[in-house]
Design an enzyme around this catalytic site. Structure first.
Site, PDB file in Angstrom:
ATOM      1  N   GLU A  39       1.349  -0.395   2.674  1.00  0.00           N
ATOM      2  CA  GLU A  39       0.393   0.207   3.237  1.00  0.00           C
ATOM      3  C   GLU A  39       0.226   1.771   4.422  1.00  0.00           C
ATOM      4  OE1 GLU A  39      -2.919   0.670   1.842  1.00  0.00           O
ATOM      5  OE2 GLU A  39      -2.934  -1.280   1.720  1.00  0.00           O
ATOM      6  N   GLU A  89       6.247   5.740  -6.441  1.00  0.00           N
ATOM      7  CA  GLU A  89       7.399   5.401  -7.198  1.00  0.00           C
ATOM      8  C   GLU A  89       8.317   4.832  -6.887  1.00  0.00           C
ATOM      9  OE1 GLU A  89       6.314   9.696  -9.092  1.00  0.00           O
ATOM     10  OE2 GLU A  89       4.301   8.697  -9.616  1.00  0.00           O
TER      11      GLU A  89
HETATM   12  P1  TGC Z   1      -1.762  15.615   3.750  1.00  0.00           P
HETATM   13  O1  TGC Z   1      -1.391  17.315   3.010  1.00  0.00           O
HETATM   14  O2  TGC Z   1      -2.257  15.763   5.303  1.00  0.00           O
HETATM   15  O3  TGC Z   1      -3.013  15.381   3.126  1.00  0.00           O
HETATM   16  C1  TGC Z   1      -3.280  15.709   1.578  1.00  0.00           C
HETATM   17  C2  TGC Z   1      -5.225  15.835   1.342  1.00  0.00           C
HETATM   18  O4  TGC Z   1      -5.631  13.975   1.757  1.00  0.00           O
HETATM   19  C3  TGC Z   1      -6.599  14.312   3.073  1.00  0.00           C
HETATM   20  N1  TGC Z   1      -6.003  13.105   3.403  1.00  0.00           N
HETATM   21  C4  TGC Z   1      -6.926  11.547   3.874  1.00  0.00           C
HETATM   22  N2  TGC Z   1      -7.942  12.148   3.686  1.00  0.00           N
HETATM   23  C5  TGC Z   1      -8.359  10.396   3.146  1.00  0.00           C
HETATM   24  N3  TGC Z   1      -7.873   9.620   4.167  1.00  0.00           N
HETATM   25  C6  TGC Z   1      -6.642   9.924   4.815  1.00  0.00           C
HETATM   26  N4  TGC Z   1      -5.584   8.314   5.501  1.00  0.00           N
HETATM   27  C7  TGC Z   1      -5.660  10.876   3.954  1.00  0.00           C
HETATM   28  N5  TGC Z   1      -5.109  11.591   4.708  1.00  0.00           N
HETATM   29  C8  TGC Z   1      -5.240  13.138   3.993  1.00  0.00           C
HETATM   30  C9  TGC Z   1      -5.690  15.464   3.328  1.00  0.00           C
HETATM   31  O5  TGC Z   1      -7.137  15.633   4.553  1.00  0.00           O
HETATM   32  C10 TGC Z   1      -6.035  16.262   2.824  1.00  0.00           C
HETATM   33  O6  TGC Z   1      -7.383  16.313   1.512  1.00  0.00           O
HETATM   34  P2  TGC Z   1      -7.046  18.226   0.651  1.00  0.00           P
HETATM   35  O7  TGC Z   1      -9.136  18.386   0.842  1.00  0.00           O
HETATM   36  O8  TGC Z   1      -7.214  19.043   2.639  1.00  0.00           O
HETATM   37  O9  TGC Z   1      -6.357  18.210  -0.018  1.00  0.00           O
HETATM   38  O10 TGC Z   1      -1.076  14.844   2.811  1.00  0.00           O
HETATM   39  P3  TGC Z   1       0.346  14.030   2.911  1.00  0.00           P
HETATM   40  O11 TGC Z   1       1.318  14.305   1.733  1.00  0.00           O
HETATM   41  O12 TGC Z   1       1.236  15.096   3.904  1.00  0.00           O
HETATM   42  O13 TGC Z   1       0.440  12.823   2.852  1.00  0.00           O
HETATM   43  C11 TGC Z   1       0.350  12.654   4.404  1.00  0.00           C
HETATM   44  C12 TGC Z   1       1.094  11.137   4.622  1.00  0.00           C
HETATM   45  C13 TGC Z   1       2.599  10.660   5.059  1.00  0.00           C
HETATM   46  C14 TGC Z   1       0.289  10.392   6.446  1.00  0.00           C
HETATM   47  C15 TGC Z   1       0.537  10.372   2.800  1.00  0.00           C
HETATM   48  O14 TGC Z   1       1.292  10.326   2.128  1.00  0.00           O
HETATM   49  C16 TGC Z   1       1.082   8.518   3.943  1.00  0.00           C
HETATM   50  O15 TGC Z   1       0.181   7.481   4.492  1.00  0.00           O
HETATM   51  N6  TGC Z   1       1.947   7.857   3.071  1.00  0.00           N
HETATM   52  C17 TGC Z   1       2.269   6.827   3.599  1.00  0.00           C
HETATM   53  C18 TGC Z   1       1.911   6.049   1.998  1.00  0.00           C
HETATM   54  C19 TGC Z   1       1.716   4.685   1.826  1.00  0.00           C
HETATM   55  O16 TGC Z   1       1.070   4.621   2.910  1.00  0.00           O
HETATM   56  N7  TGC Z   1       1.508   4.311   0.155  1.00  0.00           N
HETATM   57  C20 TGC Z   1       0.522   3.040   0.487  1.00  0.00           C
HETATM   58  C21 TGC Z   1       0.942   2.834  -1.215  1.00  0.00           C
HETATM   59  S1  TGC Z   1       0.317   1.655  -1.650  1.00  0.00           S
HETATM   60  C22 TGC Z   1       0.328   0.109  -0.839  1.00  0.00           C
HETATM   61  O17 TGC Z   1       1.020  -0.218  -0.236  1.00  0.00           O
HETATM   62  C23 TGC Z   1      -0.614  -1.203  -1.310  1.00  0.00           C
HETATM   63  S2  TGC Z   1       0.219  -2.857  -1.049  1.00  0.00           S
HETATM   64  C24 TGC Z   1      -1.425  -3.732  -0.570  1.00  0.00           C
HETATM   65  C25 TGC Z   1      -0.863  -4.777  -0.668  1.00  0.00           C
HETATM   66  O18 TGC Z   1      -0.286  -5.811  -1.713  1.00  0.00           O
HETATM   67  O19 TGC Z   1      -1.833  -6.047   0.442  1.00  0.00           O
HETATM   68  P1  FAD Z   2      10.697   4.863   2.380  1.00  0.00           P
HETATM   69  O1  FAD Z   2      10.245   6.128   2.356  1.00  0.00           O
HETATM   70  O2  FAD Z   2      12.291   5.261   1.159  1.00  0.00           O
HETATM   71  O3  FAD Z   2      10.791   5.029   3.355  1.00  0.00           O
HETATM   72  C1  FAD Z   2      12.512   4.060   3.889  1.00  0.00           C
HETATM   73  C2  FAD Z   2      12.131   4.326   5.637  1.00  0.00           C
HETATM   74  O4  FAD Z   2      12.271   5.953   5.782  1.00  0.00           O
HETATM   75  C3  FAD Z   2      11.077   3.787   5.744  1.00  0.00           C
HETATM   76  O5  FAD Z   2      11.656   3.134   7.276  1.00  0.00           O
HETATM   77  C4  FAD Z   2      10.305   4.710   6.903  1.00  0.00           C
HETATM   78  O6  FAD Z   2       9.478   4.302   7.617  1.00  0.00           O
HETATM   79  C5  FAD Z   2      11.326   6.091   7.107  1.00  0.00           C
HETATM   80  N1  FAD Z   2      10.786   6.911   6.797  1.00  0.00           N
HETATM   81  C6  FAD Z   2      10.233   7.763   5.197  1.00  0.00           C
HETATM   82  N2  FAD Z   2       9.502   8.795   5.774  1.00  0.00           N
HETATM   83  C7  FAD Z   2       9.574   9.564   6.882  1.00  0.00           C
HETATM   84  C8  FAD Z   2      10.031  10.764   7.249  1.00  0.00           C
HETATM   85  N3  FAD Z   2       9.323  11.626   7.279  1.00  0.00           N
HETATM   86  N4  FAD Z   2      10.328  10.632   8.869  1.00  0.00           N
HETATM   87  C9  FAD Z   2      10.965   9.606   9.298  1.00  0.00           C
HETATM   88  N5  FAD Z   2      11.335   8.025   8.452  1.00  0.00           N
HETATM   89  C10 FAD Z   2      10.823   8.948   6.947  1.00  0.00           C
HETATM   90  N6  FAD Z   2       2.788   0.396  -3.157  1.00  0.00           N
HETATM   91  C11 FAD Z   2       1.434   0.831  -3.882  1.00  0.00           C
HETATM   92  O7  FAD Z   2       1.301   1.851  -4.288  1.00  0.00           O
HETATM   93  N7  FAD Z   2       0.526  -0.144  -4.634  1.00  0.00           N
HETATM   94  C12 FAD Z   2       0.743  -1.409  -4.163  1.00  0.00           C
HETATM   95  O8  FAD Z   2       0.098  -2.519  -4.446  1.00  0.00           O
HETATM   96  C13 FAD Z   2       1.654  -1.868  -3.786  1.00  0.00           C
HETATM   97  N8  FAD Z   2       2.283  -3.329  -3.479  1.00  0.00           N
HETATM   98  C14 FAD Z   2       3.160  -3.937  -2.152  1.00  0.00           C
HETATM   99  C15 FAD Z   2       3.545  -4.877  -2.123  1.00  0.00           C
HETATM  100  C16 FAD Z   2       4.968  -5.157  -1.951  1.00  0.00           C
HETATM  101  C17 FAD Z   2       5.973  -6.593  -0.868  1.00  0.00           C
HETATM  102  C18 FAD Z   2       6.491  -3.593  -0.773  1.00  0.00           C
HETATM  103  C19 FAD Z   2       7.264  -4.250   0.188  1.00  0.00           C
HETATM  104  C20 FAD Z   2       5.562  -2.815  -1.390  1.00  0.00           C
HETATM  105  C21 FAD Z   2       4.085  -2.446  -1.537  1.00  0.00           C
HETATM  106  N9  FAD Z   2       3.664  -0.665  -1.723  1.00  0.00           N
HETATM  107  C22 FAD Z   2       2.607  -0.839  -2.709  1.00  0.00           C
HETATM  108  C23 FAD Z   2       4.831  -0.364  -1.896  1.00  0.00           C
HETATM  109  C24 FAD Z   2       5.055   0.505   0.076  1.00  0.00           C
HETATM  110  O9  FAD Z   2       3.579   1.233   0.097  1.00  0.00           O
HETATM  111  C25 FAD Z   2       6.225   1.643  -0.237  1.00  0.00           C
HETATM  112  O10 FAD Z   2       7.232   0.307  -0.257  1.00  0.00           O
HETATM  113  C26 FAD Z   2       5.830   2.335   1.049  1.00  0.00           C
HETATM  114  O11 FAD Z   2       5.079   3.441   1.497  1.00  0.00           O
HETATM  115  C27 FAD Z   2       7.320   2.593   1.536  1.00  0.00           C
HETATM  116  O12 FAD Z   2       7.858   2.621   0.998  1.00  0.00           O
HETATM  117  P2  FAD Z   2       9.259   3.055   0.168  1.00  0.00           P
HETATM  118  O13 FAD Z   2       9.696   1.882   0.048  1.00  0.00           O
HETATM  119  O14 FAD Z   2       9.248   4.030  -0.949  1.00  0.00           O
HETATM  120  O15 FAD Z   2       9.726   3.609   1.749  1.00  0.00           O
END
Ligand code: TGC
Ligand code: FAD
Length: 398
Positions: A377, A146
């Site tokens: 991711e 978001e």
């Molecule tokens: P936390 O309190 O640690 O966990 C909440 C619940 O989730 C479970 N869990 C997982 N389950 C499966 N796989 C994982 N990797 C998991 N990590 C945590 C956990 O066990 C717990 O379960 P339950 O049953 O106890 O409720 O979660 P948190 O909210 O503190 O988050 C931790 C953190 C920071 C690692 C997580 O929020 C995170 O990975 N943040 C990064 C966000 C992110 O990767 N966003 C990606 C958006 S999608 C995208 O970017 C697509 S781009 C695609 C493309 O174009 O190719």
């Molecule tokens: P922020 O979370 O605001 O982070 C900014 C900086 O702060 C980063 O350096 C980060 O590492 C740092 N930071 C944040 N928290 C901490 C912490 N606790 N400690 C230390 N450093 C921290 N999302 C989807 O859901 N679906 C999609 O299909 C998708 N596609 C994407 C395609 C593109 C081209 C891009 C650029 C992004 C896409 N994303 C998608 C979103 C993507 O997953 C997010 O951009 C990413 O997770 C980071 O979030 P943010 O950009 O809000 O950065």
């Protein structure tokens, strides 16, 4: 739009310094060769053109479906390829060797849209959506991030409230790959109790819009947009019934991050291959620049780092095949391999000198793409914190 094909031949050759092919099956090698061939004939000739225009080659969705790039490890009866996790990884590697944006098209469709429906959906939902997604007849997107909740998606404010036989969905998602061209979105939202639900939202629903995000210098051949929900009616039967809470979206990310660990190797291999060939042909001071120690240091370090990444992803794939790849292990591979690829791209760029900044060669495009891959991711830093938490037991996020 017309496809503007380049006359340049893609001369790429696979590099396997540690004879890793000996660890692969015939099916893995066949998958690699088929996708590599497709990338040479269908991606390399057009990709610079689309990247220049910042336009998505949307017609490739059907071709990606035909080569089995959507959900390679999802069972065939649910629209996938029925292959193992290593084949899935190798397919992502070859696609990203072509372009990270093309790999993104496949990652989102397969791992972030088909996978949650396959894993958490009802049989009716699977039958309705998976065959059409697997064949490229429908395009999907995944809405988790978001505007104010990127690294911390648990803070999401997109929400649903029950109203008779449907939910009313409100909120907004940001940075969503494929959203402006999607027919369907898998959206994560909180219900009245604050529990995260997965919903399948049809793009023609009233109150649904997906404006494109312009101005990206990275992943230019991939289309990115927002998702805006203004009182969108979502039938109760469109909720994914078999998951509640953040583990829903986060388990989809495991699948996609694993694929990215392989994909990044593909981008690095293309940069290495280009720099190696260029260094043998480019003469300065009367000899090929490949003959200078400083160039050799760069090339030798590149293939060393690529080889280490190949070993990491191969081992992760064998663990994933038996359901033993932990989320933290996946984070380590995503983080390491993407950073490795970015460094390789930067070094390759320097070997090409001034030519390195042009679109005569793929290196600068990979370099710019990888800046996104480092961020989406889960950012490079977030994956480090996931490893930190796994090894110390201490949460350093909040
Ligand atoms: P936390 O309190 O640690 O966990 C909440 C619940 O989730 C479970 N869990 C997982 N389950 C499966 N796989 C994982 N990797 C998991 N990590 C945590 C956990 O066990 C717990 O379960 P339950 O049953 O106890 O409720 O979660 P948190 O909210 O503190 O988050 C931790 C953190 C920071 C690692 C997580 O929020 C995170 O990975 N943040 C990064 C966000 C992110 O990767 N966003 C990606 C958006 S999608 C995208 O970017 C697509 S781009 C695609 C493309 O174009 O190719
Ligand atoms: P922020 O979370 O605001 O982070 C900014 C900086 O702060 C980063 O350096 C980060 O590492 C740092 N930071 C944040 N928290 C901490 C912490 N606790 N400690 C230390 N450093 C921290 N999302 C989807 O859901 N679906 C999609 O299909 C998708 N596609 C994407 C395609 C593109 C081209 C891009 C650029 C992004 C896409 N994303 C998608 C979103 C993507 O997953 C997010 O951009 C990413 O997770 C980071 O979030 P943010 O950009 O809000 O950065």
């Amino acid at each position: 739009m017309t496809q503007n094909k380049s006359n340049k031949t893609d001369l790429y050759q696979h590099h396997d310094y540690y004879l890793l092919d000996e660890l692969l099956t015939e099916e893995h090698i066949m998958a690699r060769e088929a996708v590599q061939q497709w990338v040479k004939s269908s991606v390399s000739p057009i990709i610079e053109h689309y990247s220049n225009l910042a336009e998505c080659p949307k017609y490739l969705f059907k071709e990606l479906a035909n080569i089995g790039a959507f959900g390679p490890s999802i069972p065939v009866e649910y629209g996938g390829g029925g292959m193992d996790e290593i084949s899935y990884g190798i397919i992502m590697q070859e696609l990203e060797r072509g372009d990270s944006g093309v790999r993104s098209m496949a990652s989102v469709q397969g791992s972030l849209v088909m996978y949650p429906i396959y894993k958490f959906g009802s049989e009716k939902q699977k039958m309705k959506y998976l065959p059409k997604l697997g064949s490229g007849e429908m395009i999907g997107c995944f809405g988790l991030t978001e505007p104010d909740h990127g690294s911390n998606p648990s803070g999401m404010i997109t929400n649903v409230r029950k109203n008779g036989d449907h939910y009313i969905l409100n909120g907004a998602k940001m940075w969503i790959t494929n959203s402006p061209i999607a027919d369907v979105a898998v959206v994560w939202a909180k219900d009245e109790e604050g529990t995260v639900l997965g919903l399948i939202v049809d793009a023609d629903s009233e109150g649904f819009s997906a404006p494109e995000i312009h101005g990206k210098w990275s992943l230019r051949a991939s289309i990115t947009g927002e998702l805006v929900f203004e009182d969108v009616k979502v039938p109760l039967e469109n909720v994914l019934p078999n998951v509640r809470g953040m583990k829903g979206p986060l388990s989809c990310l495991n699948k996609a991050r694993y694929g990215i660990s392989w994909g990044a190797i593909g981008a690095a291999l293309d940069c290495y291959d280009t720099a190696l060939r260029y260094s043998k042909e480019r003469i300065q001071f009367g000899k090929p620049i490949a003959g200078f120690q400083l160039t050799q240091k760069k090339l030798a370090e590149m293939i060393t780092e690529i080889t280490k990444a190949q070993l990491l992803s191969w081992r992760l794939g064998t663990l994933a095949n038996v359901g033993k790849a932990s989320p933290a292990q996946i984070s380590m591979a995503k983080r390491n391999n993407v950073a490795m690829a970015l460094n390789v791209a930067r070094e390759a760029r320097t070997i090409l000198g001034g030519m390195g900044i042009t679109n005569e060669y793929p290196v600068m495009r990979h370099l710019m793409n990888l800046e996104t891959v480092l961020t989406y991711e889960g950012t490079h830093d977030i994956h480090l914190l996931i490893t930190g938490m796994d090894i110390t037991g201490e949460n350093a996020f909040g």
